[in-house]
Scaffold this motif. Structure first.
Motif, mmCIF file in Angstrom:
data_model
loop_
_atom_site.group_PDB
_atom_site.id
_atom_site.type_symbol
_atom_site.label_atom_id
_atom_site.label_comp_id
_atom_site.label_asym_id
_atom_site.label_seq_id
_atom_site.Cartn_x
_atom_site.Cartn_y
_atom_site.Cartn_z
ATOM 1 N N LEU A 102 44.899 44.168 37.900
ATOM 2 C CA LEU A 102 43.716 44.368 37.603
ATOM 3 C C LEU A 102 42.621 45.338 38.320
ATOM 4 N N SER A 103 43.309 45.465 39.524
ATOM 5 C CA SER A 103 42.484 46.315 40.620
ATOM 6 C C SER A 103 42.327 47.671 40.151
ATOM 7 N N PHE A 104 43.170 47.976 39.052
ATOM 8 C CA PHE A 104 43.267 49.221 38.605
ATOM 9 C C PHE A 104 42.627 49.478 37.245
ATOM 10 N N ALA A 124 33.169 38.567 40.718
ATOM 11 C CA ALA A 124 33.861 38.251 39.753
ATOM 12 C C ALA A 124 33.115 37.214 38.893
ATOM 13 N N PHE A 125 32.378 36.363 39.346
ATOM 14 C CA PHE A 125 31.705 35.075 38.413
ATOM 15 C C PHE A 125 30.178 35.268 38.437
ATOM 16 N N LYS A 129 32.397 41.326 37.273
ATOM 17 C CA LYS A 129 33.340 42.864 37.703
ATOM 18 C C LYS A 129 34.736 42.216 38.201
ATOM 19 N N VAL A 130 35.462 41.937 37.295
ATOM 20 C CA VAL A 130 36.652 41.321 37.776
ATOM 21 C C VAL A 130 37.621 42.444 38.264
ATOM 22 N N GLY A 131 37.718 43.575 37.713
ATOM 23 C CA GLY A 131 38.394 44.734 38.191
ATOM 24 C C GLY A 131 37.837 44.867 39.771
ATOM 25 N N ASN A 189 35.594 43.402 32.696
ATOM 26 C CA ASN A 189 34.501 42.803 33.042
ATOM 27 C C ASN A 189 34.442 41.184 32.875
ATOM 28 N N LEU A 190 35.746 40.630 32.606
ATOM 29 C CA LEU A 190 35.743 39.249 32.179
ATOM 30 C C LEU A 190 35.111 38.995 30.675
ATOM 31 N N VAL A 191 34.469 39.916 30.265
ATOM 32 C CA VAL A 191 33.839 39.736 28.762
ATOM 33 C C VAL A 191 34.923 40.259 27.750
ATOM 34 N N SER A 192 34.952 41.690 27.884
ATOM 35 C CA SER A 192 35.720 42.662 26.968
ATOM 36 C C SER A 192 37.218 42.088 26.894
#
Length: 295
Positions: free
Chosen positions: A39-41, A257-258, A262-264, A45-48
């Motif tokens: 996920l770091s690459f 993240a929460f 922006k999870v990435g 965005n936790l939604v898409s």
């Protein structure tokens, strides 16, 4: 029995015993680490539903962000001071409590008690103790004729306040580990040192500390890793403030993240934290393990 003559069932049996633990570690440790690195690459965005690969963009962007660099600095500040103070106090208290007296028996129990108290309860009590207007600590300072402190409300004292709470919560547990190591040292070693006219300071550095070094090394590693993972006390007591004065890496990851989804980017910060802890642990083993005296 010749090992070569063992049946395949006998050779398989040890692996069956460790299989549940390996499944647990694979599901709850290994897979999350691999997924975090992946996920770091991405720019997820936790939604898409899609996760677009962006290469090392997150890493280059992250190290240009001032808030991330502040969180990195705060993490090292918290870890260095917390570990140094806890290690020093744990050894001093353990040596002090080594003598078997009724007072020391009570103090050993009292010092261990904070470790078994819920961290949520501890943080909430200390928030009240450090309240700027009605806190007990400022009341004591007023009685002593000293000016009150803005413990959690000032960026100058907030990090110090968190370190105080961390030491109060954990020093008793670490003291008991060192105390157990002290109890295992044979008394005849100290008797031989007395015959050689060795002073107390010399006996401590030449006998006591080398003999407790394996336990001290364990405490050092666990304290360092625990300090890098600090989250609960900061979430309850300061929310990373005032400003960003107490925002550490784990809390930065949580917010990214929460709160900002922006999870990435949060995964990138998580990989950086994982790398730092890994490097620190490897450094401890490469440098300090050579000085550990194993009986």
């Amino acid at each position: 029995m010749n090992p070569a003559s063992k049946s395949w069932q006998e050779r398989l049996r040890p692996y069956l015993f460790i299989l549940p633990a390996m499944i647990f570690l694979s599901v709850f440790v290994l897979y999350p680490i691999i997924n975090m690195i992946y996920l770091s690459f991405t720019n997820w965005n936790l939604v898409s539903a899609t996760k677009k690969l962006v290469g090392i963009t997150n890493y280059t962007y992250l190290f240009r962000r001032k808030d991330f660099l502040d969180a990195l600095k705060n993490t090292f500040t918290y870890t260095i001071f917390s570990v140094l103070i806890q290690m020093s106090m744990s050894i001093l208290f353990a040596v002090w409590l080594k003598k078997a007296t009724r007072v020391n028996n009570f103090l050993r129990t009292a010092m261990f008690t904070p470790h078994i108290i819920s961290l949520l309860s501890v943080a909430m009590v200390w928030v009240w103790l450090m309240d700027e207007k009605s806190g007990l600590l400022n009341m004591i300072l007023n009685l002593m004729g000293l000016p009150p402190l803005r413990w959690l409300q000032s960026s100058d004292t907030a990090m110090m306040s968190l370190i105080i709470v961390s030491c109060w919560k954990s020093v008793g547990y670490n003291t008991m580990i060192i105390y157990a190591a002290l109890q295992a040292i044979p008394s005849d070693i100290y008797e031989a040192a007395e015959l050689d006219n060795a002073g107390r300071l010399s006996a401590f550095f030449r006998i006591t500390f080398p003999m407790i070094s394996p336990h001290a090394f364990l405490v050092l590693i666990t304290m360092t890793i625990g300090s890098f993972r600090v989250f609960d006390t900061i979430r309850i007591m300061t929310n990373g403030g005032p400003g960003t004065s107490t925002q550490v890496l784990v809390y930065y990851i949580y917010q990214t993240a929460f709160s900002y989804f922006k999870v990435g980017l949060a995964s990138t910060a998580g990989v950086v934290l994982l790398a730092i802890v890994g490097i620190m642990t490897a450094t401890y083993f490469l440098v300090l393990s050579k000085r550990v005296h194993y009986q």
